[in-house]
Design an enzyme around this catalytic site. Structure first.
Site, mmCIF file in Angstrom:
data_model
loop_
_atom_site.group_PDB
_atom_site.id
_atom_site.type_symbol
_atom_site.label_atom_id
_atom_site.label_comp_id
_atom_site.label_asym_id
_atom_site.label_seq_id
_atom_site.Cartn_x
_atom_site.Cartn_y
_atom_site.Cartn_z
ATOM 1 N N SER A 87 0.805 -1.225 0.000
ATOM 2 C CA SER A 87 0.000 0.000 0.000
ATOM 3 C C SER A 87 0.837 1.274 0.000
ATOM 4 O O SER A 87 0.325 2.347 -0.291
ATOM 5 C CB SER A 87 -0.926 0.026 1.214
ATOM 6 O OG SER A 87 -0.174 -0.048 2.402
ATOM 7 N N HIS A 97 -1.080 4.881 6.911
ATOM 8 C CA HIS A 97 -0.354 5.471 5.774
ATOM 9 C C HIS A 97 -0.164 6.964 5.997
ATOM 10 O O HIS A 97 -0.916 7.581 6.749
ATOM 11 C CB HIS A 97 -1.148 5.239 4.486
ATOM 12 C CG HIS A 97 -1.562 3.817 4.305
ATOM 13 N ND1 HIS A 97 -2.831 3.363 4.628
ATOM 14 C CD2 HIS A 97 -0.865 2.736 3.883
ATOM 15 C CE1 HIS A 97 -2.898 2.062 4.387
ATOM 16 N NE2 HIS A 97 -1.730 1.652 3.944
ATOM 17 N N ASP A 113 -4.165 8.141 7.702
ATOM 18 C CA ASP A 113 -5.237 7.304 8.257
ATOM 19 C C ASP A 113 -4.779 6.452 9.439
ATOM 20 O O ASP A 113 -5.463 5.522 9.831
ATOM 21 C CB ASP A 113 -5.828 6.410 7.150
ATOM 22 C CG ASP A 113 -4.766 5.524 6.508
ATOM 23 O OD1 ASP A 113 -3.623 5.497 6.998
ATOM 24 O OD2 ASP A 113 -5.093 4.841 5.511
#
Ligand SMILES: *[C@@H]1O[C@H](CO)[C@@H](O)[C@H](O)[C@H]1NC(C)=O
Ligand SMILES: *[C@@H]1O[C@H](CO)[C@@H](O)[C@H](O)[C@H]1NC(C)=O
Ligand SMILES: *[C@@H]1O[C@H](CO)[C@@H](O)[C@H](O)[C@H]1NC(C)=O
Ligand SMILES: *[C@@H]1O[C@H](CO)[C@@H](O)[C@H](O)[C@H]1NC(C)=O
Ligand SMILES: *[C@@H]1O[C@H](CO)[C@@H](O)[C@H](O)[C@H]1NC(C)=O
Length: 376
Positions: free
Chosen positions: A46, A351, A348
């Site tokens: 991610s 990240h 968040d």
């Protein structure tokens, strides 16, 4: 009084000097251009996925990354990037004077200047290997070896012969990672102790090493292999491992044993890179120091325009000391976004924000560029 003022002033001057030292050429917005990269190829999770997970399966399409507020700052819509805007790989592409990397899973995309095979949630070890260690994967089975298979398929489609591929990829930049962070995340959140998770580090590093061998065998010449972040500074870990024992925290209020674990992984990765360099003397293999890039940003946060009060809080999140709750994460109904994401470090809780990634990539490009040996 005067002494304090002097100290503050010299601190400001010191950080200014550091900033200038690290940005010797602030007007040069394409510092990687001297490398003349034609393509960039990315493997990872991610930290660098630009849209594969949300296209891969219905499960991926149903993740929060497929919806606003993800992407709101730069794109005004979700792209599958796990941030409010650009990622480090986007800043790398900009610095190289190339377009953003399209996700491989976008069938309509143009891959003339490279492709992104990274999948959010993916692991360095395969689903089967992890299951054998009693660790289950969460959103995707597209581990590093699966991404390498996609890469192989892609190269087969663009090269006529093996020689042709070697010729084509000579001016490409390959990013192998960051990957492995999720192997550890899943293990730690599924109840394994740090000691148990340390036991899987050699396997994770071996998988990354094997991936570097594979890309070099496809024809890669310049390969960057990033390490892990200081995970003990992230809201998700600060929340899950919160403790009243003040000795567990370092001077920046990060959890020592978790940062120590990242160092443990990074040290083994650096060792593997040294071995690879001996194995492939004609390739250029460079460690991507995410750990120190993040630490640099974190320690100078106030001078870099970040809001110090919320340096360890998720911008998009709610609850607890770190504005983070696993039960109600960014993207869930009613979870607010902070008023100024450009002053936040964590997007968040897991990240980073575009603003943080921008600073980190500036540091990284400056660190990596001389090691890429582009001018020889
Ligand atoms: C893909 O992009 C390249 C360079 O950006 C361009 O030259 C080419 O025409 C594009 N191909 C298609 C099919 O759009
Ligand atoms: C496997 O992990 C689960 C937690 O995810 C744990 O409850 C179980 O005891 C573990 N089994 C073994 C054999 O370690
Ligand atoms: C820390 O201490 C407070 C007050 O003694 C207690 O309510 C809280 O649950 C403790 N937190 C943790 C994480 O141990
Ligand atoms: C840090 O890791 C080393 C092993 O790499 C271990 O010996 C040491 O006890 C750890 N320290 C902390 C504070 O976790
Ligand atoms: C933390 O969460 C609240 C809502 O619970 C939000 O309004 C606020 O902006 C967040 N703070 C930071 C610093 O991110």
């Amino acid at each position: 009084m005067a002494a304090t003022t002097r100290r503050v002033l010299s601190l400001v001057l010191l950080s200014l000097t550091f900033f200038l030292l690290l940005h010797p050429c602030p007007t040069d917005s394409n510092p990687l251009k001297i490398c003349n990269f034609d393509e960039i190829y990315q493997l990872g999770d991610s930290i660098s996925d630009t849209g594969n997970l949300i296209r891969e399966t219905p499960i991926g399409a149903a993740t929060a990354f497929a919806k606003l507020p993800y992407g709101e700052t730069y794109f005004n819509k979700a792209t599958g990037r796990c941030s409010n805007g650009l990622l480090m790989i986007d800043y790398f592409a900009l610095a190289a004077g190339l377009p953003f990397l399209n996700p491989y899973k976008n069938n309509d995309a143009n891959f003339t200047h490279g492709a992104n095979f990274a999948v959010a949630g993916s692991t360095a070890l395969s689903v089967e290997d992890l299951a054998g260690k009693n660790i289950s994967t969460v959103v995707t089975g597209s581990s590093l070896s699966v991404q390498l298979d996609w890469m192989f398929t892609h190269f087969n489609s663009i090269c006529h012969t093996e020689r042709d591929c070697i010729e084509k990829l000579r001016n490409s930049l390959f990013m192998v990672g960051e990957i492995g962070g999720n192997d550890y995340n899943y293990a730690l959140f599924q109840g394994k102790t740090i000691e148990e998770v340390q036991n899987i580090v050699p396997d994770v590093v071996r998988a990354i090493k094997e991936a570097v061998r594979r890309v070099i065998n496809y024809g890669a010449v310049r390969v960057v292999v990033p390490g892990n972040f200081p995970i003990g500074c992230m809201p998700i870990y600060l929340t899950a491992f919160q403790t009243n024992n003040s000795a567990a925290y370092d001077e920046y209020h990060c959890l020592k044993h978790l940062n120590n674990f990242s160092i443990y992984h990074n040290d083994q990765l650096k060792q593997a890179i040294e071995e690879l360099k001996r194995e492939y003397p004609s390739a250029v293999i460079v460690y991507g120091d995410y750990y120190n890039a993040f630490e640099w940003l974190f320690r100078r946060a106030p001078h870099l325009g970040f809001d110090v009060e919320s340096a360890q809080k998720a911008c998009c999140g709610t609850g607890g000391d770190y504005n983070f709750s696993l039960a109600k994460m960014c993207g869930a109904p009613g979870v607010p976004v902070c008023p100024n994401p450009n002053q936040a470090i964590s997007w968040d809780g897991v990240h980073l924000t575009e603003a943080a990634y921008k600073i980190m990539s500036g540091w990284l490009i400056h660190d990596i560029l001389p090691k890429l040996q582009c001018s020889v």
